[in-house]
Write a protein that holds these residues in place. Structure first.
Motif, mmCIF file in Angstrom:
data_model
loop_
_atom_site.group_PDB
_atom_site.id
_atom_site.type_symbol
_atom_site.label_atom_id
_atom_site.label_comp_id
_atom_site.label_asym_id
_atom_site.label_seq_id
_atom_site.Cartn_x
_atom_site.Cartn_y
_atom_site.Cartn_z
ATOM 1 N N TYR A 344 8.630 -5.454 -5.911
ATOM 2 C CA TYR A 344 7.879 -6.297 -4.985
ATOM 3 C C TYR A 344 6.993 -7.243 -5.772
ATOM 4 O O TYR A 344 6.716 -7.023 -6.954
ATOM 5 C CB TYR A 344 7.036 -5.462 -4.021
ATOM 6 C CG TYR A 344 5.886 -4.703 -4.683
ATOM 7 C CD1 TYR A 344 4.601 -5.242 -4.713
ATOM 8 C CD2 TYR A 344 6.091 -3.454 -5.278
ATOM 9 C CE1 TYR A 344 3.556 -4.570 -5.310
ATOM 10 C CE2 TYR A 344 5.045 -2.769 -5.870
ATOM 11 C CZ TYR A 344 3.783 -3.334 -5.896
ATOM 12 O OH TYR A 344 2.747 -2.665 -6.496
ATOM 13 N N GLN A 346 3.277 -9.650 -5.793
ATOM 14 C CA GLN A 346 1.971 -9.778 -5.160
ATOM 15 C C GLN A 346 2.046 -10.878 -4.102
ATOM 16 O O GLN A 346 2.825 -11.832 -4.226
ATOM 17 C CB GLN A 346 0.898 -10.094 -6.194
ATOM 18 C CG GLN A 346 0.542 -8.901 -7.067
ATOM 19 C CD GLN A 346 -0.926 -8.863 -7.413
ATOM 20 O OE1 GLN A 346 -1.599 -9.885 -7.516
ATOM 21 N NE2 GLN A 346 -1.448 -7.667 -7.583
ATOM 22 N N LEU A 347 1.246 -10.711 -3.059
ATOM 23 C CA LEU A 347 1.356 -11.565 -1.877
ATOM 24 C C LEU A 347 0.035 -12.233 -1.542
ATOM 25 O O LEU A 347 -1.038 -11.788 -1.980
ATOM 26 C CB LEU A 347 1.829 -10.728 -0.683
ATOM 27 C CG LEU A 347 3.162 -9.983 -0.849
ATOM 28 C CD1 LEU A 347 3.370 -9.033 0.312
ATOM 29 C CD2 LEU A 347 4.311 -10.961 -0.949
ATOM 30 N N GLU A 349 -2.588 -12.721 1.191
ATOM 31 C CA GLU A 349 -2.978 -12.018 2.414
ATOM 32 C C GLU A 349 -3.205 -12.972 3.582
ATOM 33 O O GLU A 349 -3.095 -12.584 4.745
ATOM 34 C CB GLU A 349 -4.231 -11.180 2.160
ATOM 35 C CG GLU A 349 -4.560 -10.222 3.300
ATOM 36 C CD GLU A 349 -5.713 -9.298 2.964
ATOM 37 O OE1 GLU A 349 -5.984 -8.387 3.771
ATOM 38 O OE2 GLU A 349 -6.339 -9.475 1.902
ATOM 39 N N ASP A 355 4.541 -9.481 3.837
ATOM 40 C CA ASP A 355 4.578 -8.037 4.082
ATOM 41 C C ASP A 355 5.303 -7.355 2.929
ATOM 42 O O ASP A 355 6.508 -7.545 2.733
ATOM 43 C CB ASP A 355 5.295 -7.743 5.402
ATOM 44 C CG ASP A 355 5.158 -6.291 5.840
ATOM 45 O OD1 ASP A 355 4.599 -5.474 5.081
ATOM 46 O OD2 ASP A 355 5.620 -5.977 6.957
ATOM 47 N N ARG A 356 4.565 -6.555 2.177
ATOM 48 C CA ARG A 356 5.178 -5.814 1.079
ATOM 49 C C ARG A 356 6.265 -4.870 1.573
ATOM 50 O O ARG A 356 7.237 -4.605 0.857
ATOM 51 C CB ARG A 356 4.093 -5.028 0.333
ATOM 52 C CG ARG A 356 4.607 -4.123 -0.766
ATOM 53 C CD ARG A 356 3.441 -3.550 -1.538
ATOM 54 N NE ARG A 356 3.798 -2.347 -2.258
ATOM 55 C CZ ARG A 356 2.935 -1.615 -2.965
ATOM 56 N NH1 ARG A 356 1.670 -2.005 -3.044
ATOM 57 N NH2 ARG A 356 3.329 -0.524 -3.586
ATOM 58 N N GLY A 563 -0.747 -5.811 -1.009
ATOM 59 C CA GLY A 563 0.046 -5.693 0.214
ATOM 60 C C GLY A 563 -0.055 -4.375 0.949
ATOM 61 O O GLY A 563 0.730 -4.118 1.858
ATOM 62 N N TRP A 565 -2.191 -3.588 3.121
ATOM 63 C CA TRP A 565 -3.262 -4.095 3.956
ATOM 64 C C TRP A 565 -3.420 -3.329 5.256
ATOM 65 O O TRP A 565 -2.450 -2.822 5.830
ATOM 66 C CB TRP A 565 -3.002 -5.570 4.292
ATOM 67 C CG TRP A 565 -2.821 -6.436 3.094
ATOM 68 C CD1 TRP A 565 -3.493 -6.364 1.907
ATOM 69 C CD2 TRP A 565 -1.877 -7.514 2.954
ATOM 70 N NE1 TRP A 565 -3.064 -7.336 1.029
ATOM 71 C CE2 TRP A 565 -2.062 -8.059 1.646
ATOM 72 C CE3 TRP A 565 -0.927 -8.086 3.788
ATOM 73 C CZ2 TRP A 565 -1.309 -9.130 1.171
ATOM 74 C CZ3 TRP A 565 -0.184 -9.162 3.316
ATOM 75 C CH2 TRP A 565 -0.371 -9.666 2.027
ATOM 76 N N THR A 583 5.389 -9.760 11.047
ATOM 77 C CA THR A 583 6.057 -9.983 9.764
ATOM 78 C C THR A 583 7.567 -9.819 9.836
ATOM 79 O O THR A 583 8.261 -10.134 8.870
ATOM 80 C CB THR A 583 5.520 -9.001 8.713
ATOM 81 O OG1 THR A 583 5.956 -7.667 9.041
ATOM 82 C CG2 THR A 583 4.002 -9.048 8.632
#
Length: 841
Positions: A344, A346-347, A349, A355-356, A563, A565, A583
């Motif tokens: 995965y 990093q995203l 927010e 959405d991880r 992710g 969250w 998501t």
């Protein structure tokens, strides 16, 4: 089999055997006599014939294990012999099917044995016991099963069964680092590595292989998935060969994690591009070197393109290309590639579509069918990372042309780190038994990973473990039920959690019915309790995800790119993972499952916040609001953890003192730390929502004396961050050589428990002494010996308590606490609770 009365003298011997001092090193292989041991004698011959067993073979190990086990279980005192004489009667015959057929003839066309399976039979006419494996490993597994039945006191007079494993992959993945430490080191230092090399003394490694074999585990990855490329040096390969040597007699294959970038980082190449001919050649050569030293090596475990690890994405290559370079190199040696689906990025927010949980399907689905036949994609049971509850990973139903295995975690990284009792088979069973209904056909995960559903040759289970040099292996006696349970489920996913724990208790602690009932009750209540006080309704485990992964810190879930969250705000919390407004994660499931998760009305309460963002006042199917459920669940979970202490104490005298005291220490710790969890989470969400607890508990603690409200000398108030990790958001710390906190007690005369809530910081051992009217109540040091990851901060990781029981207190008495700091530990105090008997603070 009819049971007769046990003679008093014999029962006394069994009692003494059951309560002898033990350190846990024997695990479930204690081979203690069951109550009916004398009755089993007539069905267990005194002679053992070992077929085709060289001294380093699993069959030879099986014969030695059988002799040792029988003599211990039946009190035979060296009366069981191993013979080469193949008599026709009154003998236990151990060997492979081929050798048995040569010596004794066909066992019957109705009995089919394939890969690692075995046949157990008691021949009533010849008084023979047959333990026959499809291969040598199968014969060894058969011996361990036979000894398990004897140790359980089972009726072996009518024994005639064939046992076969669910799938060929039954691996454990250790987290050992070459320096000799273990990531999340709850069980002590490594049994494999020391100072960058393979340990010289591998006795413990051989003992671990025996334990693994006893539960049907056939391969052990000895090093961390965040691999060190120097493992592939010629000297270390020879060291790995020594580990393989001690594994081999127990049928356990050595496997290793590899660094994807090793050709460059270690091999001196300018690239590690998986399609570059020089890289392909480098891996071919290295694999040949490995198999020359270790001809029966199991294969490679690979973590790539995730959490800073190198991978094929660096060169815009596919995951299949990344896996297949290793598969091609290993194929001539029958090696397997276990390729982790834990990939995965990093995203952001602020992106409400990010959405991880979507990552695994997004990354792997395009390449289904492109992986070589000796590649197994290793999929975590849930789509995030070993949380207290997650939905089943949809990737199991997506990869229909690819071998897959289910990855679980024995190591309890997010689940109490062996300091909290959390019996995990019920959690794993949720995934194993979940029906994904692919193409509207029955598609239970256990049938997918076995290869049955999509007709795949390879599959099974893998478990992350962190066994170390601690005598208890995992650092906790009760945590070993998870290793045992994993092995049982990897062999037979239909096994029930209740049956597994009952057997483990009998094998580990004996046959006393109260012991069995109490430990079973504690174990079966433990995961629901942990879920209640750590994170429920599918919100994940609200632990500190940026630091230790141990104590509570819900703030760390949001405001970062990892992710995990909760999307908490002043109105509500939870991820909207619907297709219509969120998501889109729910749409990764087959239609029937997707439809269930798409709306709150059809989503089970236990996953409500995983799939939907709900207001605090939203009513669940249970009828409770979200916020009231949080309050109630956290108080209920802490109460259950408190109950474990009295439950365990009821076994005093029924369990040897060494193990009894060790477990008691952990249960007392869990009871105190569950209150830290409870208060942190309810205070955090009360602060966000402003909605009071209908029962008036949250923020109301009539038995507490806040440390900062006491008369302080040498102590000063300290604002704790995160705020919810301290009662009233404030603690006190010593700002000099010693600190004193004094209060006048205003409670009715009586007998109370005095609970001192403090912080145990890494890097120092503070001393606390408590006085009542200048008379010492007692003292303690902040040197908790638990194996969890420590903290250097005043937070939910370091917060804990020490309780003095049955203290006589009169109204007007003076309570004084003297704290002496040490090193980095400034003798912090949060509060003192003066608790009437039976009251949980």
């Amino acid at each position: 089999m009819r049971l007769s009365v046990i003679p008093i003298w014999l029962a006394f011997i069994f009692l003494l055997t059951d309560i002898r001092a033990e350190d846990g090193s024997a695990a479930w292989l204690r081979y203690a006599p069951p109550p009916n041991a004398h009755q089993l004698q007539q069905y267990v011959p005194n002679k053992i014939a070992i077929l085709n067993g060289t001294v380093t073979s699993p069959v030879f190990s099986a014969g030695k294990e059988l002799k040792q086990g029988i003599e211990s279980i039946l009190h035979r005192n060296n009366a069981t012999s191993i013979t080469s004489h193949l008599s026709r009667t009154d003998i236990i015959i151990v060997g492979t099917l081929d050798q048995f057929t040569k010596a004794y003839g066909n066992i019957g066309s109705e009995t089919k044995l394939e890969g690692d399976s075995f046949w157990l039979k008691y021949d009533t006419s010849l008084k023979n016991v047959y333990i026959i494996g499809a291969d040598q490993r199968g014969a060894l597994y058969g011996v361990f099963e036979y000894l398990r039945l004897l140790a359980l006191g089972s009726d072996v007079s009518k024994l005639n069964v064939v046992r076969a494993p669910m799938g060929p992959i039954r691996w454990v993945n250790q987290w050992d680092n070459m320096g000799g430490d273990i990531t999340r080191e709850y069980g002590g230092d490594s049994i494999f590595f020391s100072n960058g090399n393979i340990s010289q003394n591998l006795t413990r490694a051989g003992q671990f292989a025996r334990i693994l074999s006893s539960i049907g585990i056939n391969s052990c990855v000895v090093n961390n998935v965040n691999a060190n490329a120097t493992l592939l040096s010629s000297s270390n390969i020879q060291g790995l060969a020594r580990i393989a040597d001690v594994f081999r007699p127990w049928g356990v294959q050595l496997s290793i994690s590899i660094d994807f970038a090793a050709p460059q980082d270690f091999g001196g190449l300018s690239t590690y591009d998986p399609v570059d001919p020089t890289v392909v050649s480098w891996w071919d050569s290295k694999v040949k070197e490995l198999y020359t030293a270790i001809p029966d090596m199991g294969g490679f475990l690979i973590k790539a393109d995730s959490e800073g690890q190198a991978g094929p994405a660096q060169y815009n290559r596919t995951l299949a290309q990344g896996a297949n370079i290793f598969a091609d190199a290993l194929a001539p040696f029958n090696g397997i590639v276990m390729y982790r689906a834990f990939v995965y990025n990093q995203l952001n927010e602020s992106d409400m579509k990010a959405d991880r949980a979507n990552a695994a399907v997004q990354f792997f689905q395009p390449f289904d069918g492109q992986f070589r036949d000796n590649v197994v994609v290793q999929i975590k049971n849930g789509p995030i990372d070993f949380q207290v509850r997650e939905p089943t990973s949809p990737l199991f139903g997506v990869l229909q042309k690819t071998n897959v295995a289910m990855e679980v975690e024995v190591a309890q990284e997010y689940l109490g780190q062996q300091c909290h009792l959390v019996y995990l088979p019920p959690l794993w069973k949720l995934t194993l038994d979940f029906d994904l209904q692919v193409d509207n056909k029955p598609s239970k995960v256990r049938d997918i990973i076995s290869g049955k559903r999509f007709n795949r040759a390879l599959g099974g289970m893998a478990a992350v473990t962190n066994v170390g040099l601690n005598s208890t292996w995992l650092g906790s006696h009760l945590a070993m039920s998870n290793l045992y349970g994993y092995g049982r489920l990897a062999w037979d996913a239909d096994s029930s959690s209740e049956e597994i724990i009952q057997d483990w208790i009998r094998l580990t602690f004996g046959h006393d019915q109260k012991v069995i009932q109490v430990i079973q009750d504690m174990s079966m209540q433990s995961w629901p309790a942990y879920e209640n006080y750590s994170g429920n309704l599918g919100i994940q485990t609200l632990t500190d995800i940026l630091y230790t992964h141990f104590g509570p810190n819900p703030q760390t879930a949001d405001g970062n790119g990892w992710g995990q969250w909760t999307r908490t705000d002043k109105y509500g919390l939870g991820m909207d993972r619907s297709v219509s407004t969120g998501t889109g994660f729910s749409g990764q499931y087959p239609p029937k499952v997707a439809k269930m998760y798409e709306t709150f009305e059809t989503t089970p309460d236990e996953l409500a916040l995983w799939f939907h963002h709900l207001n605090y006042t939203h009513k669940l199917h249970s009828g409770k609001t979200v916020i009231q459920h949080f309050y109630d669940a956290h108080y209920e979970g802490a109460q259950t953890a408190a109950n474990f202490v009295s439950m365990w104490k009821s076994l005093d005298g029924k369990i040897d003192a060494e193990r009894f005291e060790d477990v008691l220490e952990r249960q007392v710790y869990q009871a105190g730390h569950s209150i830290v969890w409870r208060d942190s989470i309810v205070n955090y969400f009360y602060n966000w929502s402003g909605i009071p607890d209908t029962h008036g508990r949250v923020g109301h603690h009539p038995y507490r004396i806040e440390a900062e409200s006491m008369k302080l000398e040498g102590y000063a108030p300290y604002k704790v961050s995160p705020f919810e990790a301290a009662s009233n958001f404030t603690a006190i710390t010593v700002n000099n050589t010693v600190g004193t906190a004094t209060a006048t007690l205003k409670y009715p005369d009586g007998v109370y428990d005095v609970a001192v809530q403090y912080y145990d910081l890494y890097g120092g051992t503070s001393h606390y002494e408590i006085y009542l009217n200048n008379n010492s109540v007692g003292s303690f040091y902040s040197n908790t010996t638990m194996g969890h990851t420590p903290s250097v901060y005043l937070d939910g990781i370091s917060a804990t308590r020490h309780t003095f029981h049955s203290v006589n207190i009169k109204s007007g008495d003076t309570l004084r606490i003297v704290g002496t700091p040490d090193g980095n530990d400034p003798a912090p105090l949060d509060y003192v609770a003066i608790l009437p008997p039976g009251i949980l603070d």
